[in-house]
Motif scaffolding. Structure first.
Motif, PDB file in Angstrom:
ATOM      1  N   GLN A   1      13.636  -3.922   0.679  1.00 40.22           N
ATOM      2  CA  GLN A   1      12.683  -3.905  -0.425  1.00 40.22           C
ATOM      3  C   GLN A   1      11.299  -4.322   0.057  1.00 40.22           C
ATOM      4  O   GLN A   1      10.294  -3.695  -0.276  1.00 40.22           O
ATOM      5  CB  GLN A   1      13.147  -4.831  -1.551  1.00 40.22           C
ATOM      6  N   ALA A   2      11.264  -5.378   0.879  1.00 38.50           N
ATOM      7  CA  ALA A   2       9.997  -5.844   1.434  1.00 38.50           C
ATOM      8  C   ALA A   2       9.415  -4.816   2.399  1.00 38.50           C
ATOM      9  O   ALA A   2       8.194  -4.609   2.448  1.00 38.50           O
ATOM     10  CB  ALA A   2      10.194  -7.180   2.139  1.00 38.50           C
ATOM     11  N   ILE A   3      10.284  -4.171   3.156  1.00 41.23           N
ATOM     12  CA  ILE A   3       9.827  -3.138   4.097  1.00 41.23           C
ATOM     13  C   ILE A   3       9.206  -1.967   3.341  1.00 41.23           C
ATOM     14  O   ILE A   3       8.148  -1.459   3.718  1.00 41.23           O
ATOM     15  CB  ILE A   3      10.990  -2.662   4.982  1.00 41.23           C
ATOM     16  N   ASP A   4       9.855  -1.542   2.258  1.00 43.25           N
ATOM     17  CA  ASP A   4       9.328  -0.424   1.470  1.00 43.25           C
ATOM     18  C   ASP A   4       7.949  -0.761   0.899  1.00 43.25           C
ATOM     19  O   ASP A   4       7.042   0.074   0.894  1.00 43.25           O
ATOM     20  CB  ASP A   4      10.285  -0.084   0.325  1.00 43.25           C
ATOM     21  N   ARG A   5       7.805  -1.991   0.414  1.00 46.24           N
ATOM     22  CA  ARG A   5       6.511  -2.396  -0.144  1.00 46.24           C
ATOM     23  C   ARG A   5       5.444  -2.435   0.951  1.00 46.24           C
ATOM     24  O   ARG A   5       4.319  -1.982   0.753  1.00 46.24           O
ATOM     25  CB  ARG A   5       6.631  -3.769  -0.811  1.00 46.24           C
ATOM     26  N   TRP A   6       5.805  -2.976   2.132  1.00 47.10           N
ATOM     27  CA  TRP A   6       4.866  -3.039   3.253  1.00 47.10           C
ATOM     28  C   TRP A   6       4.433  -1.636   3.661  1.00 47.10           C
ATOM     29  O   TRP A   6       3.249  -1.381   3.890  1.00 47.10           O
ATOM     30  CB  TRP A   6       5.513  -3.765   4.422  1.00 47.10           C
ATOM     31  N   ARG A   7       5.394  -0.733   3.740  1.00 50.46           N
ATOM     32  CA  ARG A   7       5.082   0.633   4.158  1.00 50.46           C
ATOM     33  C   ARG A   7       4.142   1.317   3.164  1.00 50.46           C
ATOM     34  O   ARG A   7       3.215   2.022   3.558  1.00 50.46           O
ATOM     35  CB  ARG A   7       6.376   1.432   4.314  1.00 50.46           C
ATOM     36  N   HIS A   8       4.377   1.108   1.883  1.00 48.46           N
ATOM     37  CA  HIS A   8       3.511   1.730   0.892  1.00 48.46           C
ATOM     38  C   HIS A   8       2.088   1.158   0.974  1.00 48.46           C
ATOM     39  O   HIS A   8       1.104   1.894   0.901  1.00 48.46           O
ATOM     40  CB  HIS A   8       4.075   1.542  -0.512  1.00 48.46           C
TER      41      HIS A   8
ATOM     42  N   ARG B   1      -9.333  10.633  -4.234  1.00 50.57           N
ATOM     43  CA  ARG B   1      -8.623  11.452  -5.229  1.00 50.57           C
ATOM     44  C   ARG B   1      -7.359  10.782  -5.745  1.00 50.57           C
ATOM     45  O   ARG B   1      -6.860  11.130  -6.806  1.00 50.57           O
ATOM     46  CB  ARG B   1      -8.261  12.814  -4.625  1.00 50.57           C
ATOM     47  N   TYR B   2      -6.829   9.850  -4.977  1.00 51.02           N
ATOM     48  CA  TYR B   2      -5.566   9.206  -5.332  1.00 51.02           C
ATOM     49  C   TYR B   2      -5.773   8.214  -6.477  1.00 51.02           C
ATOM     50  O   TYR B   2      -6.724   7.433  -6.478  1.00 51.02           O
ATOM     51  CB  TYR B   2      -4.999   8.487  -4.111  1.00 51.02           C
ATOM     52  N   LYS B   3      -4.887   8.239  -7.463  1.00 50.99           N
ATOM     53  CA  LYS B   3      -4.979   7.356  -8.625  1.00 50.99           C
ATOM     54  C   LYS B   3      -4.180   6.079  -8.352  1.00 50.99           C
ATOM     55  O   LYS B   3      -2.953   6.079  -8.373  1.00 50.99           O
ATOM     56  CB  LYS B   3      -4.443   8.056  -9.875  1.00 50.99           C
ATOM     57  N   LEU B   4      -4.898   4.983  -8.099  1.00 51.55           N
ATOM     58  CA  LEU B   4      -4.247   3.716  -7.788  1.00 51.55           C
ATOM     59  C   LEU B   4      -3.674   3.074  -9.051  1.00 51.55           C
ATOM     60  O   LEU B   4      -4.332   3.018 -10.088  1.00 51.55           O
ATOM     61  CB  LEU B   4      -5.256   2.744  -7.170  1.00 51.55           C
ATOM     62  N   SER B   5      -2.439   2.590  -8.920  1.00 50.19           N
ATOM     63  CA  SER B   5      -1.856   1.803 -10.004  1.00 50.19           C
ATOM     64  C   SER B   5      -2.368   0.370  -9.907  1.00 50.19           C
ATOM     65  O   SER B   5      -2.974  -0.030  -8.895  1.00 50.19           O
ATOM     66  CB  SER B   5      -0.335   1.817  -9.910  1.00 50.19           C
ATOM     67  N   ASP B   6      -2.132  -0.421 -10.934  1.00 52.87           N
ATOM     68  CA  ASP B   6      -2.552  -1.825 -10.894  1.00 52.87           C
ATOM     69  C   ASP B   6      -1.866  -2.564  -9.751  1.00 52.87           C
ATOM     70  O   ASP B   6      -2.485  -3.396  -9.073  1.00 52.87           O
ATOM     71  CB  ASP B   6      -2.232  -2.506 -12.230  1.00 52.87           C
ATOM     72  N   GLU B   7      -0.595  -2.251  -9.533  1.00 54.10           N
ATOM     73  CA  GLU B   7       0.141  -2.902  -8.449  1.00 54.10           C
ATOM     74  C   GLU B   7      -0.442  -2.532  -7.092  1.00 54.10           C
ATOM     75  O   GLU B   7      -0.553  -3.364  -6.195  1.00 54.10           O
ATOM     76  CB  GLU B   7       1.618  -2.504  -8.511  1.00 54.10           C
ATOM     77  N   GLU B   8      -0.821  -1.268  -6.921  1.00 51.80           N
ATOM     78  CA  GLU B   8      -1.403  -0.828  -5.662  1.00 51.80           C
ATOM     79  C   GLU B   8      -2.764  -1.493  -5.432  1.00 51.80           C
ATOM     80  O   GLU B   8      -3.117  -1.820  -4.290  1.00 51.80           O
ATOM     81  CB  GLU B   8      -1.532   0.689  -5.651  1.00 51.80           C
TER      82      GLU B   8
ATOM     83  N   MET C   1      -2.046  -4.799  -4.040  1.00 50.20           N
ATOM     84  CA  MET C   1      -1.639  -4.722  -2.639  1.00 50.20           C
ATOM     85  C   MET C   1      -2.855  -4.719  -1.716  1.00 50.20           C
ATOM     86  O   MET C   1      -2.902  -5.401  -0.697  1.00 50.20           O
ATOM     87  CB  MET C   1      -0.840  -3.432  -2.404  1.00 50.20           C
ATOM     88  N   LEU C   2      -3.859  -3.925  -2.072  1.00 46.79           N
ATOM     89  CA  LEU C   2      -5.028  -3.781  -1.225  1.00 46.79           C
ATOM     90  C   LEU C   2      -5.904  -5.018  -1.223  1.00 46.79           C
ATOM     91  O   LEU C   2      -6.724  -5.217  -0.319  1.00 46.79           O
ATOM     92  CB  LEU C   2      -5.838  -2.563  -1.667  1.00 46.79           C
ATOM     93  N   GLU C   3      -5.755  -5.846  -2.238  1.00 46.16           N
ATOM     94  CA  GLU C   3      -6.532  -7.090  -2.318  1.00 46.16           C
ATOM     95  C   GLU C   3      -5.891  -8.219  -1.531  1.00 46.16           C
ATOM     96  O   GLU C   3      -6.523  -9.261  -1.313  1.00 46.16           O
ATOM     97  CB  GLU C   3      -6.704  -7.499  -3.778  1.00 46.16           C
ATOM     98  N   GLU C   4      -4.646  -8.008  -1.102  1.00 52.12           N
ATOM     99  CA  GLU C   4      -3.936  -9.052  -0.360  1.00 52.12           C
ATOM    100  C   GLU C   4      -4.541  -9.200   1.037  1.00 52.12           C
ATOM    101  O   GLU C   4      -5.115  -8.268   1.585  1.00 52.12           O
ATOM    102  CB  GLU C   4      -2.449  -8.721  -0.252  1.00 52.12           C
ATOM    103  N   GLU C   5      -4.310 -10.355   1.632  1.00 53.89           N
ATOM    104  CA  GLU C   5      -4.752 -10.704   2.994  1.00 53.89           C
ATOM    105  C   GLU C   5      -6.191 -11.133   3.044  1.00 53.89           C
ATOM    106  O   GLU C   5      -7.070 -10.587   2.468  1.00 53.89           O
ATOM    107  CB  GLU C   5      -4.508  -9.562   3.985  1.00 53.89           C
TER     108      GLU C   5
END
Length: 234
Positions: A196-203, A220-227, A230-234
């Motif tokens: 599960q963690a691997i799938d999230r990391w890969r995405h 063009r890609y429509k980011l979800s709130d969760e995505e 993800m990009l705000e992490e680190e």
């Protein structure tokens, strides 16, 4: 499915049957491939294939009469006819999947300065593989043939689902052994066994790769709130 390629240079395709994925598709009965030499349908003692442009100009134009004889001899009412042309819509993975579901496709390779404009009304679609000029349609035909063959059950189930361009993103980064190459290590998450963690990391990494290497796709890609999180992490 059946794919017919109309070309002035059939020798370009001489070894294509030995290409692994295409050969596998043919051997499994998923693909029937036919190469047609347009020159065989040229008329007159001089086998006229092309002629100078009406109104003057540089280069030679493929004649409509020769092209139509080749096309009519190679198609039926079910054939989906495609002219490979720099003015066509740009080929992508979505189109590859669309074409892979058809039964009978004909790819017409343009050449020289182009084809007689009147021929365009006798095909169903014009396709290009990019915004640049090649000497002919043979290389685009090979690209399309390869991309379709991969989708005809020639590779294991699910293998294409996460690939670049399948879901609007580039593929996540891939690693293999050695795990530690002179201090350059595989990300620990991939060795954790936590799928599960691997799938999230890969995405998350797919999002980052797309943003970095293909900002046009990312826009063009429509980011979800969760995505977005993800990009705000680190």
């Amino acid at each position: 499915m059946k794919i017919t390629i109309l070309t002035m240079f059939p020798e370009v395709f001489n070894s294509i049957n030995s290409y692994p994925l295409i050969a596998r598709a043919i051997n499994r009965g998923n693909l029937e491939l036919k190469i047609v030499d347009i020159k065989d349908y040229a008329g007159g003692s001089f086998r006229h294939i092309d002629d100078s442009p009406c109104g003057g100009g540089i280069g030679m134009i493929l004649r409509i009469d020769t092209l139509m004889r080749a096309l009519n001899a190679s198609t039926n009412e079910k054939s989906y006819k495609i002219l490979l042309s720099p003015k066509g819509s740009v080929y992508n993975q979505k189109k590859a999947r669309e074409l892979s579901k058809m039964d009978d496709i004909v790819l017409v390779c343009g050449h020289y300065e182009g084809v007689d404009k009147r021929f365009e009304s006798h095909v169903d679609e014009l396709l290009s593989i990019g915004d640049y000029i090649l000497s002919g349609g043979e290389i685009p035909a090979l690209c399309i043939l390869d991309s379709i063959s991969r989708l005809l059950g020639t590779i294991r189930d699910g293998a294409t689902e996460d690939e670049s361009h399948e879901n609007g993103l580039l593929e996540y980064p891939q690693y293999t052994k050695p795990v530690d190459y002179f201090g350059d290590k595989v990300p620990p998450i991939l060795l954790s066994g936590n799928h599960q963690a691997i799938d999230r990391w890969r995405h998350k990494e797919a999002l980052k790769e797309t943003k970095k290497y293909r900002p046009d796709m990312f826009e063009r890609y429509k980011l979800s709130d969760e995505e977005k999180k993800m990009l705000e992490e680190e």
